[in-house]
Write a protein that holds these residues in place. Structure first.
Motif, PDB file in Angstrom:
ATOM      1  N   ASP A  73       0.862  -1.180   0.000  1.00  0.00           N
ATOM      2  CA  ASP A  73       0.000   0.000   0.000  1.00  0.00           C
ATOM      3  C   ASP A  73       0.901   1.233   0.000  1.00  0.00           C
ATOM      4  OD1 ASP A  73      -1.881   1.965   0.302  1.00  0.00           O
ATOM      5  OD2 ASP A  73      -2.534   1.357   2.298  1.00  0.00           O
ATOM      6  N   THR A  74       0.744   2.090  -1.006  1.00  0.00           N
ATOM      7  CA  THR A  74       1.617   3.262  -1.108  1.00  0.00           C
ATOM      8  C   THR A  74       0.951   4.551  -0.644  1.00  0.00           C
ATOM      9  OG1 THR A  74       0.960   3.784  -3.394  1.00  0.00           O
ATOM     10  CG2 THR A  74       2.737   2.175  -3.096  1.00  0.00           C
ATOM     11  N   SER A  75      -0.277   4.463  -0.144  1.00  0.00           N
ATOM     12  CA  SER A  75      -0.995   5.681   0.240  1.00  0.00           C
ATOM     13  C   SER A  75      -0.274   6.474   1.332  1.00  0.00           C
ATOM     14  CB  SER A  75      -2.422   5.339   0.701  1.00  0.00           C
ATOM     15  OG  SER A  75      -2.396   4.454   1.818  1.00  0.00           O
ATOM     16  N   GLY A  76       0.498   5.788   2.158  1.00  0.00           N
ATOM     17  CA  GLY A  76       1.217   6.476   3.223  1.00  0.00           C
ATOM     18  C   GLY A  76       2.393   7.303   2.742  1.00  0.00           C
ATOM     19  N   TYR A  77       2.729   7.150   1.474  1.00  0.00           N
ATOM     20  CA  TYR A  77       3.855   7.891   0.910  1.00  0.00           C
ATOM     21  C   TYR A  77       3.386   9.090   0.071  1.00  0.00           C
ATOM     22  CZ  TYR A  77       6.174   3.418   1.952  1.00  0.00           C
ATOM     23  OH  TYR A  77       6.639   2.277   2.563  1.00  0.00           O
ATOM     24  N   ARG A  78       2.147   9.497   0.223  1.00  0.00           N
ATOM     25  CA  ARG A  78       1.586  10.549  -0.621  1.00  0.00           C
ATOM     26  C   ARG A  78       2.395  11.849  -0.549  1.00  0.00           C
ATOM     27  NH1 ARG A  78      -0.596  11.573  -5.322  1.00  0.00           N
ATOM     28  NH2 ARG A  78      -1.211  13.758  -5.361  1.00  0.00           N
ATOM     29  N   SER A  79       2.753  12.285   0.644  1.00  0.00           N
ATOM     30  CA  SER A  79       3.484  13.551   0.762  1.00  0.00           C
ATOM     31  C   SER A  79       4.856  13.448   0.116  1.00  0.00           C
ATOM     32  CB  SER A  79       3.619  13.957   2.227  1.00  0.00           C
ATOM     33  OG  SER A  79       4.316  12.966   2.971  1.00  0.00           O
ATOM     34  N   ALA A  80       5.520  12.296   0.279  1.00  0.00           N
ATOM     35  CA  ALA A  80       6.828  12.104  -0.347  1.00  0.00           C
ATOM     36  C   ALA A  80       6.689  12.089  -1.860  1.00  0.00           C
ATOM     37  CB  ALA A  80       7.456  10.805   0.138  1.00  0.00           C
ATOM     38  N   ARG A  81       5.612  11.500  -2.342  1.00  0.00           N
ATOM     39  CA  ARG A  81       5.361  11.457  -3.792  1.00  0.00           C
ATOM     40  C   ARG A  81       5.248  12.869  -4.367  1.00  0.00           C
ATOM     41  NH1 ARG A  81      -0.056   8.566  -6.252  1.00  0.00           N
ATOM     42  NH2 ARG A  81       0.123   9.311  -8.414  1.00  0.00           N
ATOM     43  N   GLU A  82       4.563  13.732  -3.653  1.00  0.00           N
ATOM     44  CA  GLU A  82       4.428  15.118  -4.105  1.00  0.00           C
ATOM     45  C   GLU A  82       5.775  15.831  -4.119  1.00  0.00           C
ATOM     46  OE1 GLU A  82       1.553  16.776  -1.478  1.00  0.00           O
ATOM     47  OE2 GLU A  82      -0.159  15.802  -2.469  1.00  0.00           O
ATOM     48  N   LEU A  83       6.585  15.578  -3.104  1.00  0.00           N
ATOM     49  CA  LEU A  83       7.912  16.196  -3.054  1.00  0.00           C
ATOM     50  C   LEU A  83       8.803  15.686  -4.191  1.00  0.00           C
ATOM     51  CD1 LEU A  83       8.607  16.109   0.796  1.00  0.00           C
ATOM     52  CD2 LEU A  83       8.004  18.101  -0.600  1.00  0.00           C
ATOM     53  N   LEU A  84       8.669  14.422  -4.506  1.00  0.00           N
ATOM     54  CA  LEU A  84       9.434  13.866  -5.621  1.00  0.00           C
ATOM     55  C   LEU A  84       9.030  14.535  -6.932  1.00  0.00           C
ATOM     56  CD1 LEU A  84       9.320  10.074  -4.673  1.00  0.00           C
ATOM     57  CD2 LEU A  84      11.411  11.412  -4.990  1.00  0.00           C
ATOM     58  N   GLU A  85       7.737  14.718  -7.137  1.00  0.00           N
ATOM     59  CA  GLU A  85       7.249  15.359  -8.364  1.00  0.00           C
ATOM     60  C   GLU A  85       7.778  16.784  -8.492  1.00  0.00           C
ATOM     61  OE1 GLU A  85       3.130  13.865 -10.045  1.00  0.00           O
ATOM     62  OE2 GLU A  85       2.891  14.543  -7.976  1.00  0.00           O
ATOM     63  N   LYS A  86       7.904  17.465  -7.366  1.00  0.00           N
ATOM     64  CA  LYS A  86       8.383  18.848  -7.372  1.00  0.00           C
ATOM     65  C   LYS A  86       9.911  18.931  -7.393  1.00  0.00           C
ATOM     66  CE  LYS A  86       4.417  20.443  -4.647  1.00  0.00           C
ATOM     67  NZ  LYS A  86       3.989  20.992  -3.344  1.00  0.00           N
ATOM     68  N   ARG A  87      10.577  17.770  -7.371  1.00  0.00           N
ATOM     69  CA  ARG A  87      12.042  17.684  -7.312  1.00  0.00           C
ATOM     70  C   ARG A  87      12.590  18.321  -6.043  1.00  0.00           C
ATOM     71  NH1 ARG A  87      10.569  14.591 -10.347  1.00  0.00           N
ATOM     72  NH2 ARG A  87      11.240  14.162 -12.481  1.00  0.00           N
ATOM     73  N   GLU A  88      11.803  18.233  -4.975  1.00  0.00           N
ATOM     74  CA  GLU A  88      12.247  18.717  -3.676  1.00  0.00           C
ATOM     75  C   GLU A  88      12.766  17.574  -2.811  1.00  0.00           C
ATOM     76  OE1 GLU A  88       8.988  20.866  -1.978  1.00  0.00           O
ATOM     77  OE2 GLU A  88       8.949  22.377  -3.575  1.00  0.00           O
ATOM     78  N   LEU A  89      12.704  16.361  -3.339  1.00  0.00           N
ATOM     79  CA  LEU A  89      13.193  15.172  -2.654  1.00  0.00           C
ATOM     80  C   LEU A  89      13.752  14.229  -3.709  1.00  0.00           C
ATOM     81  CD1 LEU A  89      13.299  13.329  -0.056  1.00  0.00           C
ATOM     82  CD2 LEU A  89      11.041  12.480  -0.770  1.00  0.00           C
ATOM     83  N   SER A  90      14.929  13.673  -3.454  1.00  0.00           N
ATOM     84  CA  SER A  90      15.501  12.728  -4.415  1.00  0.00           C
ATOM     85  C   SER A  90      14.958  11.333  -4.136  1.00  0.00           C
ATOM     86  CB  SER A  90      17.034  12.719  -4.321  1.00  0.00           C
ATOM     87  OG  SER A  90      17.466  12.021  -3.161  1.00  0.00           O
ATOM     88  N   PHE A  91      14.944  10.508  -5.159  1.00  0.00           N
ATOM     89  CA  PHE A  91      14.430   9.149  -4.999  1.00  0.00           C
ATOM     90  C   PHE A  91      15.309   8.346  -4.045  1.00  0.00           C
ATOM     91  CE2 PHE A  91      13.261   4.873  -6.897  1.00  0.00           C
ATOM     92  CZ  PHE A  91      11.977   4.878  -6.372  1.00  0.00           C
ATOM     93  N   ALA A  92      16.614   8.565  -4.112  1.00  0.00           N
ATOM     94  CA  ALA A  92      17.533   7.867  -3.206  1.00  0.00           C
ATOM     95  C   ALA A  92      17.244   8.221  -1.753  1.00  0.00           C
ATOM     96  CB  ALA A  92      18.975   8.211  -3.554  1.00  0.00           C
ATOM     97  N   ASP A  93      17.013   9.503  -1.481  1.00  0.00           N
ATOM     98  CA  ASP A  93      16.721   9.919  -0.110  1.00  0.00           C
ATOM     99  C   ASP A  93      15.383   9.367   0.364  1.00  0.00           C
ATOM    100  OD1 ASP A  93      19.095  11.275   0.074  1.00  0.00           O
ATOM    101  OD2 ASP A  93      18.238  13.256  -0.326  1.00  0.00           O
ATOM    102  N   PHE A  94      14.408   9.314  -0.544  1.00  0.00           N
ATOM    103  CA  PHE A  94      13.103   8.754  -0.194  1.00  0.00           C
ATOM    104  C   PHE A  94      13.230   7.282   0.194  1.00  0.00           C
ATOM    105  CE2 PHE A  94       9.672   6.128  -2.129  1.00  0.00           C
ATOM    106  CZ  PHE A  94       8.705   6.322  -1.150  1.00  0.00           C
ATOM    107  N   LEU A  95      13.924   6.501  -0.632  1.00  0.00           N
ATOM    108  CA  LEU A  95      14.088   5.080  -0.343  1.00  0.00           C
ATOM    109  C   LEU A  95      14.844   4.863   0.965  1.00  0.00           C
ATOM    110  CD1 LEU A  95      14.978   3.644  -3.880  1.00  0.00           C
ATOM    111  CD2 LEU A  95      12.785   3.502  -2.688  1.00  0.00           C
ATOM    112  N   ALA A  96      15.879   5.670   1.182  1.00  0.00           N
ATOM    113  CA  ALA A  96      16.672   5.530   2.403  1.00  0.00           C
ATOM    114  C   ALA A  96      15.837   5.861   3.642  1.00  0.00           C
ATOM    115  CB  ALA A  96      17.897   6.427   2.334  1.00  0.00           C
ATOM    116  N   ALA A  97      15.052   6.925   3.549  1.00  0.00           N
ATOM    117  CA  ALA A  97      14.240   7.345   4.696  1.00  0.00           C
ATOM    118  C   ALA A  97      13.187   6.294   5.057  1.00  0.00           C
ATOM    119  CB  ALA A  97      13.566   8.682   4.399  1.00  0.00           C
ATOM    120  N   GLU A  98      12.655   5.622   4.021  1.00  0.00           N
ATOM    121  CA  GLU A  98      11.617   4.621   4.259  1.00  0.00           C
ATOM    122  C   GLU A  98      12.188   3.209   4.399  1.00  0.00           C
ATOM    123  OE1 GLU A  98       8.650   5.478   4.896  1.00  0.00           O
ATOM    124  OE2 GLU A  98       8.782   7.587   4.292  1.00  0.00           O
TER     125      GLU A  98
END
Length: 266
Positions: A110-135
């Motif tokens: 279930d990816t619904s809990g990652y909604r805010s991170a998804r938005e940050l990724l779309e805006k390029r305010e979060l890198s995919f590597a940092d997202f994966l590491a944080a989660e």
């Protein structure tokens, strides 16, 4: 256009998401908003350009080694890793499907809990590597298969060297249209998508039309994943016939005769 003015194709990745249904294989398609600079109004598969952060070597990885992907796509290893990462990132950004899990043999349900991170990724305010590491997630490259390689023809102002992948939507996950880039989304069998195009209710680029025709030949997702297509770059040729812009590409029979194409209004 002079040779010096021809833009170099930008690396991009597209993922053909699949699922099994009563009518056979279904693919996930989205119609891009008309204001998009590239393929506005077209019906396409999820995907987009490679971001510099996709080459981050710290990304957790499960599945075939980067060297395997480099060999399949005919590129060096850093470029191969960036393409695979872009494929997974863009799919998550555009439709919420995440090909990653807490371990090499699991995937998030279930990816619904990652909604805010998804938005940050779309805006390029979060890198995919940092997202994966944080989660504490690893990228599941084994859930992808290399499928095709198309290059935007010379003559277009925006050009992409796009690698196509196929993947089955993980159990429990749901593809959605919660992205500003999509005007509408839908699941359809490849044949139904082609029928929509023939009826003039969608516009398909040559690569999308070609992949739909190819996938219509498979009975189920297992057969698609077991396929081993030979991947050679396809670069259509843009030219004018009787004052009408068109492109020439392998296997084009039926494309111009049966449905609308992107250059019909130019």
């Amino acid at each position: 256009m002079t040779d010096t003015a021809v833009p170099t194709p930008k690396d991009a990745a597209t993922v053909i998401l699949l699922r099994d249904a009563a009518a056979g294989i279904e693919v996930f398609l989205l119609r891009r908003v008309g204001a998009m600079a590239f393929a506005g109004g077209m019906t396409v598969f999820p995907g987009g350009g490679v971001d510099p952060s996709d080459a981050d070597t710290s990304i957790g990885w499960a599945g075939p080694p980067v060297s395997w992907w480099a060999d399949r796509f005919g590129v060096d290893e850093p470029r191969a890793k960036a393409l695979v990462c872009a494929a997974v990132r863009e799919t998550f950004e555009e439709c919420g499907v995440l090909l990653a899990g807490p371990s090499p043999d699991t995937v998030v349900a279930d990816t619904s809990g990652y909604r805010s991170a998804r938005e940050l990724l779309e805006k390029r305010e979060l890198s995919f590597a940092d997202f994966l590491a944080a989660e504490k997630l690893v990228l599941r490259a084994d859930l992808l298969r290399p499928w095709a390689n198309w290059i935007t023809p010379v003559g277009e102002p925006r050009r992409y060297d796009t690698r196509f992948f196929v993947a089955v939507v993980p159990a429990g996950q749901r593809a959605d249209g919660q992205t500003p880039e999509a005007a509408a989304v839908a699941w359809a069998t490849p044949q139904a998508a082609i029928d929509e195009w023939r009826a003039g209710r969608s516009i398909l680029l040559p690569p999308t039309w070609t992949q739909l025709n190819t996938l219509a030949q498979y009975a189920d997702t297992d057969a698609v994943l077991a396929a081993d297509p030979r991947i050679e770059p396809i670069e259509p040729t843009l030219h004018t016939v009787d004052g009408q812009l068109t492109v020439t590409f392998p296997g084009q029979d039926g494309y111009y005769a049966e449905g609308p194409h992107p250059w019909s209004s130019r």
